[in-house]
Write a protein that holds these residues in place. Sequence first.
Motif, PDB file in Angstrom:
ATOM      1  N   UNK A  47      29.929  55.866  52.731  1.00 52.24           N
ATOM      2  CA  UNK A  47      28.786  55.175  53.353  1.00 52.24           C
ATOM      3  C   UNK A  47      28.646  53.655  53.219  1.00 52.24           C
ATOM      4  N   UNK A  48      28.287  52.909  54.151  1.00 48.74           N
ATOM      5  CA  UNK A  48      28.069  51.521  54.156  1.00 48.74           C
ATOM      6  C   UNK A  48      26.488  51.191  54.140  1.00 48.74           C
ATOM      7  N   UNK A  62      25.616  49.764  47.344  1.00 54.40           N
ATOM      8  CA  UNK A  62      25.766  48.505  46.249  1.00 54.40           C
ATOM      9  C   UNK A  62      26.599  47.642  46.618  1.00 54.40           C
ATOM     10  N   UNK A  63      27.792  47.949  47.180  1.00 50.75           N
ATOM     11  CA  UNK A  63      28.944  47.069  47.306  1.00 50.75           C
ATOM     12  C   UNK A  63      28.668  46.232  48.336  1.00 50.75           C
ATOM     13  N   UNK A  65      25.279  45.488  49.486  1.00 49.37           N
ATOM     14  CA  UNK A  65      23.804  45.022  49.620  1.00 49.37           C
ATOM     15  C   UNK A  65      23.736  43.482  49.370  1.00 49.37           C
ATOM     16  N   UNK A  66      23.013  42.626  50.187  1.00 45.90           N
ATOM     17  CA  UNK A  66      22.771  41.387  50.176  1.00 45.90           C
ATOM     18  C   UNK A  66      23.984  40.693  51.066  1.00 45.90           C
ATOM     19  N   UNK A  67      25.033  41.174  51.319  1.00 46.26           N
ATOM     20  CA  UNK A  67      25.964  40.530  52.340  1.00 46.26           C
ATOM     21  C   UNK A  67      26.024  41.309  53.835  1.00 46.26           C
ATOM     22  N   UNK A  68      25.542  42.462  53.913  1.00 43.10           N
ATOM     23  CA  UNK A  68      25.547  43.273  55.183  1.00 43.10           C
ATOM     24  C   UNK A  68      24.188  43.323  55.579  1.00 43.10           C
ATOM     25  N   UNK A  69      24.023  43.420  57.002  1.00 46.88           N
ATOM     26  CA  UNK A  69      22.676  43.559  57.716  1.00 46.88           C
ATOM     27  C   UNK A  69      22.669  44.897  58.844  1.00 46.88           C
ATOM     28  N   UNK A  88      38.170  40.773  50.362  1.00 50.19           N
ATOM     29  CA  UNK A  88      39.123  41.166  50.789  1.00 50.19           C
ATOM     30  C   UNK A  88      39.048  42.815  50.785  1.00 50.19           C
ATOM     31  N   UNK A  89      38.104  43.317  49.671  1.00 49.43           N
ATOM     32  CA  UNK A  89      38.085  44.837  49.876  1.00 49.43           C
ATOM     33  C   UNK A  89      36.935  45.283  50.895  1.00 49.43           C
TER      34      UNK A  89
END
Length: 124
Positions: A47-48, A62-63, A65-69, A88-89
């Motif tokens: 899940x993203x 959590x990986x 959050x704050x970067x993707x919308x 990279x990840x």
Amino acid sequence: QVQLVESGGGLVQPGGSLTLSCATSRRAARNYTMGWFRQFPGKEREFVTAISWSGDNRDYDDSVRGRFTISREKNENTIYLQMNSLKLEDTAVYYCAAGVSYTRRRRETGYLYWGQGTPVTVSP
């Protein structure tokens, strides 16, 4: 039957941005919870993010959050995933999915329809 078609994947440098799009049939755009998942080589899809049918509720892993919308444009029957500060990840194949229950948004089994996936590669 609901059809989902992703686009926008590609190669980007670390720290860069990409916007993925998911074109849907009208019914999915208006009535379904929409999610983005990603799959790393040799791994299960994970899940993203997801957005409720109304657009009022969003959830992020959590990986990212704050970067993707995640957003949805009902007039265009399109779901977007804006990805900033890519790492990279984040390299994976990204899938768009449509489901009927926001409660089950984090589970693959909560989705009925899937797109074919679009690859994202983050590399120097």
